[in-house]
Design a protein around this motif. Structure first.
Motif, PDB file in Angstrom:
ATOM      1  N   GLU A 129       0.823  -1.216   0.000  1.00  6.24           N
ATOM      2  CA  GLU A 129       0.000   0.000   0.000  1.00  6.24           C
ATOM      3  C   GLU A 129       0.856   1.264   0.000  1.00  6.24           C
ATOM      4  N   GLY A 130       1.873   1.291  -0.824  1.00  5.02           N
ATOM      5  CA  GLY A 130       2.708   2.484  -0.911  1.00  5.02           C
ATOM      6  C   GLY A 130       3.762   2.593   0.173  1.00  5.02           C
ATOM      7  N   MET A 131       3.789   1.610   1.061  1.00  2.00           N
ATOM      8  CA  MET A 131       4.813   1.635   2.107  1.00  2.00           C
ATOM      9  C   MET A 131       5.924   0.658   1.728  1.00  2.00           C
ATOM     10  N   LEU A 132       7.152   1.137   1.818  1.00  2.00           N
ATOM     11  CA  LEU A 132       8.284   0.282   1.504  1.00  2.00           C
ATOM     12  C   LEU A 132       8.930  -0.187   2.793  1.00  2.00           C
ATOM     13  N   GLY A 133       9.572  -1.333   2.706  1.00  2.00           N
ATOM     14  CA  GLY A 133      10.329  -1.792   3.857  1.00  2.00           C
ATOM     15  C   GLY A 133      10.413  -3.293   3.898  1.00  2.00           C
TER      16      GLY A 133
ATOM     17  N   GLY B  86       3.861   6.720  17.055  1.00  2.00           N
ATOM     18  CA  GLY B  86       5.176   6.711  16.428  1.00  2.00           C
ATOM     19  C   GLY B  86       5.705   8.119  16.326  1.00  2.00           C
ATOM     20  N   GLU B  87       7.018   8.216  16.144  1.00  2.00           N
ATOM     21  CA  GLU B  87       7.660   9.514  16.051  1.00  2.00           C
ATOM     22  C   GLU B  87       7.164  10.270  14.827  1.00  2.00           C
ATOM     23  N   SER B  88       7.428  11.557  14.818  1.00  2.00           N
ATOM     24  CA  SER B  88       7.027  12.394  13.705  1.00  2.00           C
ATOM     25  C   SER B  88       7.685  11.906  12.406  1.00  2.00           C
ATOM     26  N   GLY B  89       6.886  11.828  11.352  1.00  2.00           N
ATOM     27  CA  GLY B  89       7.405  11.435  10.051  1.00  2.00           C
ATOM     28  C   GLY B  89       7.643   9.947   9.878  1.00  2.00           C
ATOM     29  N   SER B  90       7.148   9.141  10.815  1.00  2.00           N
ATOM     30  CA  SER B  90       7.455   7.705  10.739  1.00  2.00           C
ATOM     31  C   SER B  90       6.469   6.941   9.859  1.00  2.00           C
ATOM     32  N   GLY B  91       5.345   7.570   9.512  1.00  2.00           N
ATOM     33  CA  GLY B  91       4.427   6.910   8.586  1.00  2.00           C
ATOM     34  C   GLY B  91       3.066   6.579   9.181  1.00  2.00           C
ATOM     35  N   LYS B  92       2.674   7.291  10.235  1.00  2.00           N
ATOM     36  CA  LYS B  92       1.403   6.956  10.899  1.00  2.00           C
ATOM     37  C   LYS B  92       0.212   7.159   9.970  1.00  2.00           C
ATOM     38  N   GLU B  93       0.245   8.258   9.234  1.00  2.00           N
ATOM     39  CA  GLU B  93      -0.888   8.517   8.347  1.00  2.00           C
ATOM     40  C   GLU B  93      -0.939   7.486   7.214  1.00  2.00           C
ATOM     41  N   LEU B  94       0.229   7.106   6.736  1.00  2.00           N
ATOM     42  CA  LEU B  94       0.279   6.087   5.691  1.00  2.00           C
ATOM     43  C   LEU B  94      -0.310   4.771   6.199  1.00  2.00           C
TER      44      LEU B  94
ATOM     45  N   THR C  30      -0.930   9.540  17.212  1.00  2.00           N
ATOM     46  CA  THR C  30      -0.271  10.440  18.144  1.00  2.00           C
ATOM     47  C   THR C  30       1.230  10.224  18.095  1.00  2.00           C
ATOM     48  N   ASN C  31       1.988  11.336  18.228  1.00  2.00           N
ATOM     49  CA  ASN C  31       3.425  11.148  18.367  1.00  2.00           C
ATOM     50  C   ASN C  31       3.871  11.528  19.777  1.00  2.00           C
ATOM     51  N   THR C  32       2.880  11.755  20.653  1.00  3.11           N
ATOM     52  CA  THR C  32       3.231  12.004  22.050  1.00  3.11           C
ATOM     53  C   THR C  32       2.815  10.779  22.858  1.00  3.11           C
TER      54      THR C  32
ATOM     55  N   GLU D 193      15.507   2.309  13.667  1.00  2.00           N
ATOM     56  CA  GLU D 193      15.422   0.941  14.181  1.00  2.00           C
ATOM     57  C   GLU D 193      15.043  -0.076  13.110  1.00  2.00           C
ATOM     58  N   ARG D 194      14.858   0.384  11.877  1.00  3.59           N
ATOM     59  CA  ARG D 194      14.461  -0.552  10.817  1.00  3.59           C
ATOM     60  C   ARG D 194      15.705  -0.959  10.040  1.00  3.59           C
ATOM     61  N   GLN D 195      16.284  -2.039  10.472  1.00  2.47           N
ATOM     62  CA  GLN D 195      17.528  -2.518   9.878  1.00  2.47           C
ATOM     63  C   GLN D 195      17.394  -2.729   8.372  1.00  2.47           C
TER      64      GLN D 195
ATOM     65  N   LEU E 200      17.334   0.988   1.495  1.00  2.17           N
ATOM     66  CA  LEU E 200      16.272   0.586   0.568  1.00  2.17           C
ATOM     67  C   LEU E 200      15.349   1.766   0.227  1.00  2.17           C
ATOM     68  N   LEU E 201      14.921   2.481   1.272  1.00  9.37           N
ATOM     69  CA  LEU E 201      14.050   3.643   1.058  1.00  9.37           C
ATOM     70  C   LEU E 201      14.803   4.739   0.312  1.00  9.37           C
ATOM     71  N   ALA E 202      16.067   4.946   0.715  1.00  9.80           N
ATOM     72  CA  ALA E 202      16.864   6.001   0.089  1.00  9.80           C
ATOM     73  C   ALA E 202      16.995   5.744  -1.409  1.00  9.80           C
TER      74      ALA E 202
ATOM     75  N   ASN F  58      12.577  11.020  10.806  1.00 13.64           N
ATOM     76  CA  ASN F  58      12.213   9.759  10.170  1.00 13.64           C
ATOM     77  C   ASN F  58      12.101   9.842   8.648  1.00 13.64           C
ATOM     78  N   ILE F  59      11.046   9.202   8.082  1.00 12.49           N
ATOM     79  CA  ILE F  59      11.014   9.060   6.626  1.00 12.49           C
ATOM     80  C   ILE F  59      10.791  10.396   5.945  1.00 12.49           C
ATOM     81  N   ARG F  60      10.067  11.280   6.594  1.00 15.22           N
ATOM     82  CA  ARG F  60       9.873  12.590   5.980  1.00 15.22           C
ATOM     83  C   ARG F  60      11.219  13.297   5.851  1.00 15.22           C
ATOM     84  N   GLU F  61      12.062  13.176   6.880  1.00 12.05           N
ATOM     85  CA  GLU F  61      13.386  13.795   6.825  1.00 12.05           C
ATOM     86  C   GLU F  61      14.226  13.179   5.700  1.00 12.05           C
ATOM     87  N   LEU F  62      14.152  11.873   5.593  1.00 16.49           N
ATOM     88  CA  LEU F  62      14.904  11.188   4.533  1.00 16.49           C
ATOM     89  C   LEU F  62      14.450  11.693   3.167  1.00 16.49           C
ATOM     90  N   GLU F  63      13.131  11.771   3.000  1.00 19.70           N
ATOM     91  CA  GLU F  63      12.569  12.267   1.747  1.00 19.70           C
ATOM     92  C   GLU F  63      13.083  13.669   1.437  1.00 19.70           C
ATOM     93  N   ASN F  64      13.009  14.536   2.434  1.00 23.97           N
ATOM     94  CA  ASN F  64      13.414  15.920   2.221  1.00 23.97           C
ATOM     95  C   ASN F  64      14.890  16.038   1.867  1.00 23.97           C
TER      96      ASN F  64
HETATM   97  N1  LIG Z   1       7.265   2.823   4.680  1.00 25.78           N
HETATM   98  C1  LIG Z   1       7.250   3.916   3.906  1.00 25.78           C
HETATM   99  N2  LIG Z   1       7.634   3.837   2.628  1.00 25.78           N
HETATM  100  C2  LIG Z   1       7.644   4.936   1.841  1.00 25.78           C
HETATM  101  N3  LIG Z   1       7.290   6.147   2.244  1.00 25.78           N
HETATM  102  C3  LIG Z   1       6.899   6.301   3.500  1.00 25.78           C
HETATM  103  C4  LIG Z   1       6.852   5.185   4.416  1.00 25.78           C
HETATM  104  N4  LIG Z   1       6.426   5.631   5.612  1.00 25.78           N
HETATM  105  C5  LIG Z   1       6.232   6.953   5.464  1.00 25.78           C
HETATM  106  N5  LIG Z   1       6.503   7.372   4.207  1.00 25.78           N
HETATM  107  C6  LIG Z   1       6.427   8.745   3.698  1.00 25.78           C
HETATM  108  O1  LIG Z   1       6.992   9.581   4.701  1.00 25.78           O
HETATM  109  C7  LIG Z   1       6.234  10.771   4.862  1.00 25.78           C
HETATM  110  C8  LIG Z   1       5.717  10.851   6.292  1.00 25.78           C
HETATM  111  O2  LIG Z   1       4.721   9.862   6.488  1.00 25.78           O
HETATM  112  P1  LIG Z   1       3.396  10.179   7.343  1.00 25.78           P
HETATM  113  O3  LIG Z   1       2.850  11.506   6.977  1.00 25.78           O
HETATM  114  O4  LIG Z   1       2.512   9.001   7.233  1.00 25.78           O
HETATM  115  O5  LIG Z   1       4.063  10.233   8.782  1.00 25.78           O
HETATM  116  P2  LIG Z   1       3.415  10.641  10.178  1.00 25.78           P
HETATM  117  O6  LIG Z   1       3.890   9.645  11.158  1.00 25.78           O
HETATM  118  O7  LIG Z   1       1.952  10.838  10.015  1.00 25.78           O
HETATM  119  O8  LIG Z   1       4.144  12.019  10.464  1.00 25.78           O
HETATM  120  P3  LIG Z   1       3.696  13.229  11.463  1.00 25.78           P
HETATM  121  O9  LIG Z   1       3.826  12.699  12.856  1.00 25.78           O
HETATM  122  O10 LIG Z   1       4.693  14.274  11.155  1.00 25.78           O
HETATM  123  O11 LIG Z   1       2.293  13.577  11.102  1.00 25.78           O
HETATM  124  C9  LIG Z   1       5.139  10.712   3.848  1.00 25.78           C
HETATM  125  O12 LIG Z   1       5.544  11.423   2.703  1.00 25.78           O
HETATM  126  C10 LIG Z   1       5.008   9.244   3.532  1.00 25.78           C
HETATM  127  O13 LIG Z   1       4.557   9.048   2.232  1.00 25.78           O
END
Ligand SMILES: Nc1ncnc2c1ncn2[C@@H]1O[C@H](COP(=O)(O)OP(=O)(O)OP(=O)(O)O)[C@@H](O)[C@H]1O
Ligand SMILES: [Mg+2]
Length: 464
Positions: free
Chosen positions: A158-162, A188-196, A300-302, A333-335, A340-342, A376-382
């Motif tokens: 579903e668009g999540m890699l790992g 999970g921490e900010s940018g870790s993918g909770k919304e995804l 929540t990230n708190t 923590e994701r060995q 792979l994501l990069a 987390n992943i948002r930082e990597l993306e940026n």
């Molecule tokens: N496993 C994954 N594979 C690819 N992209 C991912 C993955 N997890 C997260 N991302 C990407 O990383 C970015 C942050 O993800 P997301 O918005 O879901 O995080 P979040 O935990 O909701 O962050 P925040 O706490 O800041 O709201 C998004 O652009 C998302 O597409």
């Protein structure tokens, strides 16, 4: 290019050398079959239902389709129905539409609906062979492309890699909760993918055709948030000129995603709890109760447990929301997932930029692996998005990524201080990677457990 391609044993993929010929004229079917049987494994069908049956069982990569099929061979609708059904089953199928000489408008309409090409009667076998070869060629290229992408991406869900066991566990949890209607709390921490994660649950669930409605409880002032969530009637408050549905109501039949749930005020916590218990709401200023059928996912990230202990978050609400808790692990923590994501992100952004960046230097890969990724992943993306735009060379360096390549002692440190700073960095990272487990951290660092302990004492690092 050879005319024939080896048969593919993989049942999940269309067979590359199978050809389906759909034509109501038996003579044409036989003629084509004989002309092409040397090059392809040929199947024939004379009407829509036979065509779909054969398509389903053989999954040919390419098919020719005469639009005029029974019961009304003078009409093209049966042909278009067949085209639509085939492409719905497998959009990658190359359908070559066969039409009469003066039916160009049908041919163009078919291509507009996803046919690969068209061909006018009378059929010239040699010409048709060329068109077929091109279709098979494209089909094979597309398939190779898909496989390459999948290999670069590792496992994607579903668009999540790992591929790390940590994220695989999350994927498994998503699959499991998707079959239920239970409220889910993602942490999970900010940018870790909770919304995804929340979106993946929605798409995997029976509610996938319903709406996914997200609202960030931390970004909207409390006074507005209430009417955002619950809606209001006309005249409910100053400025409420019209009646408006709230987000809860908009999500009817679908999924409601409540982001940053820890920011909810005590009053709204009560109102949300009531909604979760009764599956009913009232719009602000309204008297009518509205029955609501939505699945709630909160994020929540708190630390909500701590907020609960401090009395800032209601315990009853916590247990209502967190019937299932999915905690998304931090990237560090994701060995194996970082590189792979990069790499996947690099190829994406590089293509978007028409860029010639082909990869990372060894130093960059090391820097990526050792960085602690607080965002987390948002930082990597940026970082990668920016680096792809800014880089001068063909491979990204730690500098392009604005990472320090592991360690950069500042000039003002003397040798002892620099050594200690480096030791501290390495020890802290090893501890972080191993979640504070000393034996594993020591093994990572190539030292004994007592030596690690001594180092921690000397550097003033507490055991987490
Ligand atoms: N496993 C994954 N594979 C690819 N992209 C991912 C993955 N997890 C997260 N991302 C990407 O990383 C970015 C942050 O993800 P997301 O918005 O879901 O995080 P979040 O935990 O909701 O962050 P925040 O706490 O800041 O709201 C998004 O652009 C998302 O597409
Ligand atoms: Mg988010």
């Amino acid at each position: 290019m050879p005319d024939t391609l080896p048969p593919t044993p993989d049942p999940l993929h269309p067979s590359l050398d199978r050809l389906l010929i759909v034509d109501d004229n038996e003579e044409i079917r036989t003629q084509l079959k004989w002309a092409l049987v040397k090059d392809y494994e040929v199947f024939v069908a004379g009407d829509r239902s036979t065509a779909l049956e054969v398509f389903e069982s053989q999954r040919p990569a390419v098919m020719t389709l005469d639009l005029g099929l029974p019961p009304l061979p003078q009409d093209v609708e049966e042909g278009f129905e067949t085209l639509g059904a085939v492409l719905q089953k497998d959009p990658a199928t190359k359908v070559i539409v066969i039409t009469g000489r003066d039916e160009r408008e049908h041919a163009l309409r078919a291509v507009g609906q996803g046919a690969y090409d068209y061909f006018c009667k009378p059929i010239q076998i040699e010409e048709l062979k060329v068109v077929l070869r091109r279709a098979y060629h494209l089909s094979r290229l597309e398939r190779e492309h898909r496989e390459l992408l999948r290999r670069v991406a590792g496992d994607s869900f579903e668009g999540m890699l790992g591929a790390s066991p940590q994220i695989q566990e999350v994927f498994a949890a998503i699959r499991k909760v998707a079959t239920t209607d239970a409220p889910v709390l993602t942490t999970g921490e900010s940018g870790s993918g909770k919304e995804l994660v929340a979106r993946a649950i929605h798409r995997q669930s029976a509610r996938r055709d319903g709406a996914f409605v997200a609202i960030n409880c931390g970004a909207i002032p409390d006074t507005l948030l209430e009417s955002e969530l619950f809606g209001h009637e006309k005249g409910a408050f100053t400025g409420a000129h019209i009646q408006r549905k709230g987000r809860i109501e908009t999500a009817q039949g679908g999924t409601l995603f409540l982001d940053e749930i820890g920011e909810l005020s005590p009053l709204l916590q009560v109102k949300l709890l009531r909604f979760l218990q009764e599956h009913r709401i009232e719009r602000l200023g309204g008297r009518e109760e509205i029955q609501i059928d939505v699945r709630v996912i909160a994020a929540t990230n708190t630390d909500l447990k701590q907020a609960m202990n401090n009395g800032r978050f209601r315990e009853d609400l916590y247990y209502r929301l967190g019937v299932v808790i999915i905690s998304v692990p931090p990237l560090r923590e994701r060995q194996g997932d970082i590189s792979l994501l990069a790499k996947a992100m690099l190829s994406r952004f590089s293509v978007e930029n028409g860029n010639k960046i082909t990869g990372f230097t060894a130093g960059a890969l090391r820097a990526l692996e050792t960085h602690s990724w607080p965002g987390n992943i948002r930082e990597l993306e940026n970082r990668i998005r920016r680096a792809v735009v800014m880089a001068e060379g063909s491979k990204l360096t730690p500098d392009d990524l604005q990472l320090d390549g592991g360690f950069s002692p500042t000039a003002s440190l003397n040798l002892r201080e620099a050594r200690e700073a480096l030791e501290r960095t390495l020890v802290q990272r090893a501890l972080m990677r191993n979640k504070g487990r000393l034996t594993q951290a020591a093994a990572d660092l190539g030292i004994s457990r007592p030596t690690l302990y001594e180092l921690m004492e000397k550097l003033g690092i507490g055991k987490k």
